[in-house]
Design an enzyme around this catalytic site. Structure first.
Site, PDB file in Angstrom:
ATOM      1  N   LYS A  88       0.879  -0.740   0.088  1.00 23.42           N
ATOM      2  CA  LYS A  88      -0.176   0.496  -0.010  1.00 23.42           C
ATOM      3  C   LYS A  88       0.790   1.123   0.036  1.00 23.42           C
ATOM      4  CE  LYS A  88      -2.023   3.220   2.905  1.00 23.42           C
ATOM      5  NZ  LYS A  88      -2.177   3.606   1.635  1.00 23.42           N
ATOM      6  N   CYS A 118      13.602   9.821   5.872  1.00 23.55           N
ATOM      7  CA  CYS A 118      13.935   9.476   7.093  1.00 23.55           C
ATOM      8  C   CYS A 118      15.307   9.678   7.601  1.00 23.55           C
ATOM      9  CB  CYS A 118      13.556   8.133   7.494  1.00 23.55           C
ATOM     10  SG  CYS A 118      12.374   7.661   6.724  1.00 23.55           S
ATOM     11  N   GLU A 124      10.306   0.959  10.232  1.00 27.74           N
ATOM     12  CA  GLU A 124      11.552   1.811  10.008  1.00 27.74           C
ATOM     13  C   GLU A 124      10.607   3.650  10.069  1.00 27.74           C
ATOM     14  OE1 GLU A 124      12.554   4.217   9.231  1.00 27.74           O
ATOM     15  OE2 GLU A 124      13.220   3.862   7.507  1.00 27.74           O
ATOM     16  N   GLU A 170      11.061  14.369  15.338  1.00 26.98           N
ATOM     17  CA  GLU A 170      11.325  14.683  13.627  1.00 26.98           C
ATOM     18  C   GLU A 170      10.838  16.248  12.421  1.00 26.98           C
ATOM     19  OE1 GLU A 170      10.397  11.441  11.330  1.00 26.98           O
ATOM     20  OE2 GLU A 170      12.187  11.081  10.793  1.00 26.98           O
TER      21      GLU A 170
END
Ligand code: ADP
Length: 484
Positions: free
Chosen positions: A170, A279, A245, A378
């Site tokens: 997906k 990331c 992750e 982040e």
């Protein structure tokens, strides 16, 4: 407007509804995409289950042949895929080309790897013959983000398919197009129908249905910590393994003895690449006090030279992915202005030609206290937080001062400093005098702490998609010649 389908059981399907996919450089609609709903997920999982019965018995050499063919087709369509990726994500064309190259490498690498992946024999006793088998999990689910759809799509399905699993992928609603294209190429390469199903759709709808589906045997997720927790809980209901992750707050740690001329362009690229929406972005810069002023001055100078523009025009940096991402980055930067000193950037560019896209200037915050929100969370934008350190002990403490632990880089000419840092930093990857190693399909990648668990890439990434079976066979030792 171009329409993009779902791919289920080898067939392109329009779906009962669609959603629109936006070009982040202009805000205009790029494509209309099939909107997968839970019924489509169910059909895709069923197709993968059916295909798995055959695929798991296919010889590794045959699986490898098809994977190599997928790699060749990605290379054949490199320009087309790169153009599509650039338009869908806003990333500069040369970065999109690099993504296509790395995607091709994943299929090539795992094609080779599966041909040399064996089990072991374990010599316990003469009357016990023990061996291990590495078997595929079965149906693997893959939920991926919008920042590197082609590269991360390849990174996660190539090892899964190599190991004999069948997949349901997906892609993210913000950028699903190259993942769909990858599914088409896999079919063209001869992958059996149902072995790789692509179901685009919304996270809370198609994504949640996939994570909770009782028919999946493994879940691989790349995205935010919040959604990572949700999908883990859903997977826990069926007690299946999960690879997560979840991003990072990765530091470049620059010591005074570093070759600054080499370090600085890499440090800059580690945060402006993909407009900071990576990331493993180098979103923190820890710099030894004696070179702090020089490093910051040069960093600011380089940030001010970064060219901005639509991805296909191949600037240094493209836009953020969406209006909501722009909003998120702007809020963090506004907050940061109360916590530290913004020395360049700090908002959208003034250029009227860019006003319809989701652009944000590369931003440097200096003198950022380690407890500041912009030093810990982040941001996923082109924003770097600079903090000075006095010595090695403080560098280690600062490097480990966030909840994340994905990647770190150490810049020094001193081999002992490099080793001590590499040993003490809590991260899944530590680079010394480099950053990222060009995507490196060979290098195991993944996080510690809230950056996630499990490893992708490298041989470790292949083993994640296998489960081990131990077979112990009792032998009749009386049959051995000479046995009494
Ligand atoms: P990002 O912050 O990068 O957008 P997300 O974690 O929101 O990261 O999205 C990563 C992927 O997870 C996307 O494919 C998205 O559609 C999907 N997703 C979002 N919400 C959910 C959910 N509740 N369940 C499953 N998948 C989801």
């Amino acid at each position: 407007m171009t329409s993009y389908p779902m791919l289920i059981d080898g067939k392109e399907m329009a779906g009962s509804a669609t959603f629109t996919d936006q070009d982040p450089s202009t805000g205009r609609i790029l494509a209309e995409v099939a909107r997968g709903h839970p019924g489509d997920i169910d059909a895709a999982v069923g197709a993968a289950r059916k295909a798995h019965e055959r695929w798991r018995r296919t010889k590794p050499a045959e699986r490898a042949r098809i994977l190599r063919r997928i790699s060749e087709l990605i290379t054949r369509d490199r320009e087309q895929l790169a153009d599509l990726e650039s338009r869908d994500t806003g990333k500069p064309l040369r970065q999109a080309r690099a993504d296509a190259d790395v995607a091709a490498r994943y299929f090539e690498f795992y094609a080779s790897a599966i041909e040399v992946t064996y089990g072991d024999t374990i010599p316990v006793a003469p009357d016990l013959f023990v061996y291990t088998l590495r078997e595929p999990h079965g149906v693997t689910a893959h939920i991926i983000p919008w920042n590197y759809p082609l590269q991360i799509g390849a990174r996660t399905v190539a090892p899964a398919l190599a190991a004999g699993n069948c997949c349901v992928l997906k892609p993210a609603e913000e950028a699903p197009l190259t993942a769909i294209q990858l599914g088409r190429l896999a079919l063209e390469a001869g992958l059996p129908p149902g072995a790789l199903n692509i179901v685009p759709g919304f996270g809370e709808e198609a994504g949640a249905a996939l994570a909770a589906h009782p028919g999946i045997d493994h879940l691989s997720f790349t995205g935010s910590v919040e959604v990572g927790k949700l999908v883990s809980k859903a997977a826990a209901e069926h007690v299946i393994p999960v690879t997560l992750e979840l991003g990072g707050k990765s530091p470049n740690v620059v010591f005074a003895d570093a070759d600054l001329g080499t370090a600085l362009p890499v440090v800059v690229n580690s945060i402006i690449q993909n407009a900071g929406q990576t990331c493993s972005a180098g979103s923190r810069l820890l710099v030894e006090s004696s070179v702090h002023d020089r490093v910051v001055a040069e960093l600011v100078d380089r940030f001010q030279q970064v060219s901005l523009g639509p991805g296909p025009a191949d600037p240094d940096m493209g836009p953020l992915i969406s209006a909501s991402q722009l909003q998120r980055v702007s809020s963090y930067v506004d907050l940061g202005k109360g916590e530290a000193r913004a020395v360049t950037g700090g908002g959208p560019p003034g250029d009227s030609r860019l006003k319809d896209g989701f652009f944000f200037l590369p931003t440097v915050f200096d003198d950022v206290p380690p407890e500041a929100v912009i030093a810990r969370e982040e941001i996923f934008g082109p924003v770097v937080a600079v903090t000075a350190f006095a010595d090695l002990a403080e560098a280690i403490r600062l490097a480990n001062s966030t909840d994340f632990g994905l990647v770190a880089a150490v810049w020094t000419r001193d081999v002992t400093t490099a080793h001590v840092m590499a040993s003490e930093i809590q991260a899944g990857q530590v680079f010394v005098n480099t950053y990222g190693a060009s995507g490196g399909p060979e290098l195991p990648f993944g996080g510690v702490k809230r950056s996630g668990h499990g490893r992708e890439k490298g041989l470790e990434g292949l083993l994640e998609f296998t489960r081990m079976k131990t077979v112990a066979m009792k032998l009749d030792t009386a049959t051995y010649p000479g046995a009494a």
